[in-house]
Design a protein around this motif. Structure first.
Motif, PDB file in Angstrom:
ATOM      1  N   PRO A 154       0.800  -1.229   0.000  1.00  0.00           N
ATOM      2  CA  PRO A 154       0.000   0.000   0.000  1.00  0.00           C
ATOM      3  C   PRO A 154       0.833   1.280   0.000  1.00  0.00           C
ATOM      4  O   PRO A 154       0.419   2.288  -0.585  1.00  0.00           O
ATOM      5  N   ALA A 155       2.005   1.263   0.643  1.00  0.00           N
ATOM      6  CA  ALA A 155       2.847   2.472   0.660  1.00  0.00           C
ATOM      7  C   ALA A 155       3.334   2.812  -0.739  1.00  0.00           C
ATOM      8  O   ALA A 155       3.353   3.988  -1.139  1.00  0.00           O
ATOM      9  N   LEU A 156       3.730   1.802  -1.505  1.00  0.00           N
ATOM     10  CA  LEU A 156       4.157   2.038  -2.884  1.00  0.00           C
ATOM     11  C   LEU A 156       2.971   2.490  -3.730  1.00  0.00           C
ATOM     12  O   LEU A 156       3.091   3.417  -4.541  1.00  0.00           O
ATOM     13  N   ASP A 157       1.830   1.857  -3.534  1.00  0.00           N
ATOM     14  CA  ASP A 157       0.631   2.249  -4.284  1.00  0.00           C
ATOM     15  C   ASP A 157       0.279   3.717  -4.041  1.00  0.00           C
ATOM     16  O   ASP A 157      -0.096   4.437  -4.971  1.00  0.00           O
ATOM     17  N   ALA A 158       0.384   4.161  -2.788  1.00  0.00           N
ATOM     18  CA  ALA A 158       0.066   5.543  -2.462  1.00  0.00           C
ATOM     19  C   ALA A 158       1.022   6.510  -3.157  1.00  0.00           C
ATOM     20  O   ALA A 158       0.604   7.567  -3.653  1.00  0.00           O
ATOM     21  N   LEU A 159       2.287   6.162  -3.217  1.00  0.00           N
ATOM     22  CA  LEU A 159       3.272   7.038  -3.852  1.00  0.00           C
ATOM     23  C   LEU A 159       2.985   7.226  -5.336  1.00  0.00           C
ATOM     24  O   LEU A 159       3.159   8.328  -5.877  1.00  0.00           O
ATOM     25  N   VAL A 160       2.575   6.164  -6.011  1.00  0.00           N
ATOM     26  CA  VAL A 160       2.404   6.258  -7.461  1.00  0.00           C
ATOM     27  C   VAL A 160       0.989   6.646  -7.872  1.00  0.00           C
ATOM     28  O   VAL A 160       0.792   7.187  -8.975  1.00  0.00           O
ATOM     29  N   SER A 161      -0.004   6.402  -7.017  1.00  0.00           N
ATOM     30  CA  SER A 161      -1.385   6.701  -7.410  1.00  0.00           C
ATOM     31  C   SER A 161      -1.893   8.019  -6.855  1.00  0.00           C
ATOM     32  O   SER A 161      -2.831   8.609  -7.401  1.00  0.00           O
ATOM     33  N   ARG A 162      -1.272   8.499  -5.768  1.00  0.00           N
ATOM     34  CA  ARG A 162      -1.719   9.763  -5.166  1.00  0.00           C
ATOM     35  C   ARG A 162      -0.521  10.681  -4.913  1.00  0.00           C
ATOM     36  O   ARG A 162      -0.250  11.082  -3.778  1.00  0.00           O
ATOM     37  N   PRO A 163       0.246  11.008  -5.956  1.00  0.00           N
ATOM     38  CA  PRO A 163       1.420  11.869  -5.760  1.00  0.00           C
ATOM     39  C   PRO A 163       1.025  13.279  -5.360  1.00  0.00           C
ATOM     40  O   PRO A 163      -0.056  13.759  -5.718  1.00  0.00           O
ATOM     41  N   ALA A 164       1.919  13.927  -4.624  1.00  0.00           N
ATOM     42  CA  ALA A 164       1.711  15.317  -4.217  1.00  0.00           C
ATOM     43  C   ALA A 164       3.008  16.085  -4.454  1.00  0.00           C
ATOM     44  O   ALA A 164       4.083  15.598  -4.109  1.00  0.00           O
ATOM     45  N   PRO A 165       2.935  17.276  -5.043  1.00  0.00           N
ATOM     46  CA  PRO A 165       4.151  18.015  -5.388  1.00  0.00           C
ATOM     47  C   PRO A 165       5.077  18.274  -4.205  1.00  0.00           C
ATOM     48  O   PRO A 165       6.303  18.281  -4.372  1.00  0.00           O
ATOM     49  N   ASP A 166       4.504  18.483  -3.014  1.00  0.00           N
ATOM     50  CA  ASP A 166       5.344  18.793  -1.848  1.00  0.00           C
ATOM     51  C   ASP A 166       5.675  17.557  -1.029  1.00  0.00           C
ATOM     52  O   ASP A 166       6.241  17.662   0.057  1.00  0.00           O
ATOM     53  N   ALA A 167       5.325  16.367  -1.547  1.00  0.00           N
ATOM     54  CA  ALA A 167       5.540  15.144  -0.775  1.00  0.00           C
ATOM     55  C   ALA A 167       6.163  14.047  -1.632  1.00  0.00           C
ATOM     56  O   ALA A 167       5.930  12.868  -1.392  1.00  0.00           O
ATOM     57  N   ALA A 168       6.966  14.442  -2.600  1.00  0.00           N
ATOM     58  CA  ALA A 168       7.611  13.468  -3.477  1.00  0.00           C
ATOM     59  C   ALA A 168       9.042  13.221  -3.015  1.00  0.00           C
ATOM     60  O   ALA A 168       9.786  14.166  -2.768  1.00  0.00           O
ATOM     61  N   PRO A 169       9.454  11.966  -2.889  1.00  0.00           N
ATOM     62  CA  PRO A 169      10.851  11.690  -2.562  1.00  0.00           C
ATOM     63  C   PRO A 169      11.758  12.047  -3.733  1.00  0.00           C
ATOM     64  O   PRO A 169      11.302  12.215  -4.867  1.00  0.00           O
ATOM     65  N   LEU A 170      13.048  12.144  -3.459  1.00  0.00           N
ATOM     66  CA  LEU A 170      14.000  12.380  -4.538  1.00  0.00           C
ATOM     67  C   LEU A 170      14.050  11.166  -5.463  1.00  0.00           C
ATOM     68  O   LEU A 170      14.071  11.308  -6.689  1.00  0.00           O
ATOM     69  N   VAL A 171      14.091   9.965  -4.863  1.00  0.00           N
ATOM     70  CA  VAL A 171      14.238   8.729  -5.637  1.00  0.00           C
ATOM     71  C   VAL A 171      13.202   7.714  -5.167  1.00  0.00           C
ATOM     72  O   VAL A 171      12.999   7.531  -3.963  1.00  0.00           O
TER      73      VAL A 171
END
Length: 324
Positions: free
Chosen positions: A173-190
């Motif tokens: 679910p953590a990976l799914d959240a990163l790719v399905s609900r991205p946020a400009p101020d909450a994106a990791p570098l990598v």
């Protein structure tokens, strides 16, 4: 002075062994087990220390198993910051079938987390990252424990801000959240993932290098991360940013155990970034370093991770291509 901070939310005692044959029914006589401290971030830190880095590792530990875990970290070259949690640290088992060469990897769940634990962990990571200084590289790697919200990596990226260069290697679910609900101020570098995870995100097989690069660059465009890395097993790894598409391929090596290849990649990749100022990352150099370390890791038995001498020997034999 530390050059890298790793975070392991769901660490484990990794127990590895082997048997002449694995089959259902009869009692199976195993070799003497090898027990090592594990979990994504811990393995990244251990590999980084073997490669000459000076890592600091935060690990959520609990119970008798957690105490044993901490004791095993002595002498690894990793500075350990223990984060106490209720319950017992989990154990994982890997058994190799000598008859076939197959390896069975059994993963157990960890203790349940609460919102209060999450908030305290987030604050600790921010404090430890600030102690490293501007341009710190933070690696959040491994599965999340039961009860933790899927958006924790994004909340951490938001708290660290651009100065905290966050590398995320997670699943579920953590990976799914990163790719399905991205946020400009909450994106990791990598954001790093393996081939199975990338195909799950794509919803289809990714049969070649170009397909993996297309997905990686689409995720960057979507705002999931500034850089996306996808592992493709023996073919090496691909990397995409908004402007670059790279593929690094290792030479052929004898595969003894695949455990730790991804964590060894991340360790070498992160150490390469740690030597550069924020915004001046040399993605090609980092990708080559990670590819060599991953290839070195599969040459070692059990969960030994990479050896610095093997990685150094393999690195000049890796190939790098800029792709259209």
């Amino acid at each position: 002075m530390h050059d890298l901070l790793t975070v392991t939310l769901n660490p484990a005692l990794d127990v590895s062994s082997a048997a002449d044959r694995i089959e259902a029914g009869p009692k199976l006589r195993l070799d003497a087990p090898v027990t090592e401290p594990g979990g994504g971030g811990i393995n990244v830190a251990r590999a980084a220390a073997k490669l000459g880095g000076h890592p600091r590792a935060i690990a959520a530990l609990g119970g008798v198993t957690g105490a044993r875990f901490a004791a095993l970290m002595a002498g690894t070259g990793v500075s350990l910051a223990e984060f106490p949690v209720p319950g017992e640290t989990r154990q994982n088992l890997a058994v190799t079938d000598r008859a076939t060469g197959g390896q069975f990897r059994l993963q157990m769940p960890g203790p349940d987390w609460t919102p209060a634990l999450e908030a305290t962990m987030e604050a600790l990571i921010a404090t430890e990252a600030a102690a490293i200084g501007p341009g710190a590289v933070i690696v959040l790697s491994g599965s999340q424990p039961p009860g933790m919200r899927a958006g924790f990596p994004q909340a951490l990226a938001r708290r660290l801000g651009p100065a905290g260069r966050l590398i995320v290697d997670t699943s579920g679910p953590a990976l799914d959240a990163l790719v399905s609900r991205p946020a400009p101020d909450a994106a990791p570098l990598v954001l790093r993932m393996d081939q199975a995870e990338s195909e799950g995100i794509a919803g289809r097989p990714l049969p070649d290098i170009a397909a993996s690069l297309d997905l990686a660059q689409a995720l960057v465009a979507r705002g999931a991360a500034a850089c996306v890395v996808i592992a493709r097993g023996a073919e090496g790894s691909v990397l995409a940013t908004a402007r670059q598409r790279l593929h690094a391929r290792p030479p052929h090596v004898e595969v003894v155990s695949k455990i730790g290849a991804g964590d060894s990649f991340t360790a070498a990749f992160a150490l390469s970034l740690a030597g550069k100022a924020p915004g001046a990352e040399d993605w090609a150099a980092a990708l080559l370093a990670g590819t060599a370390a991953a290839a070195a890791a599969v040459m070692t038995p059990g969960s030994e991770l990479c050896r610095a001498s093997d990685a150094a020997e393999i690195a000049p034999r890796c190939t790098l291509a800029a792709c259209d």
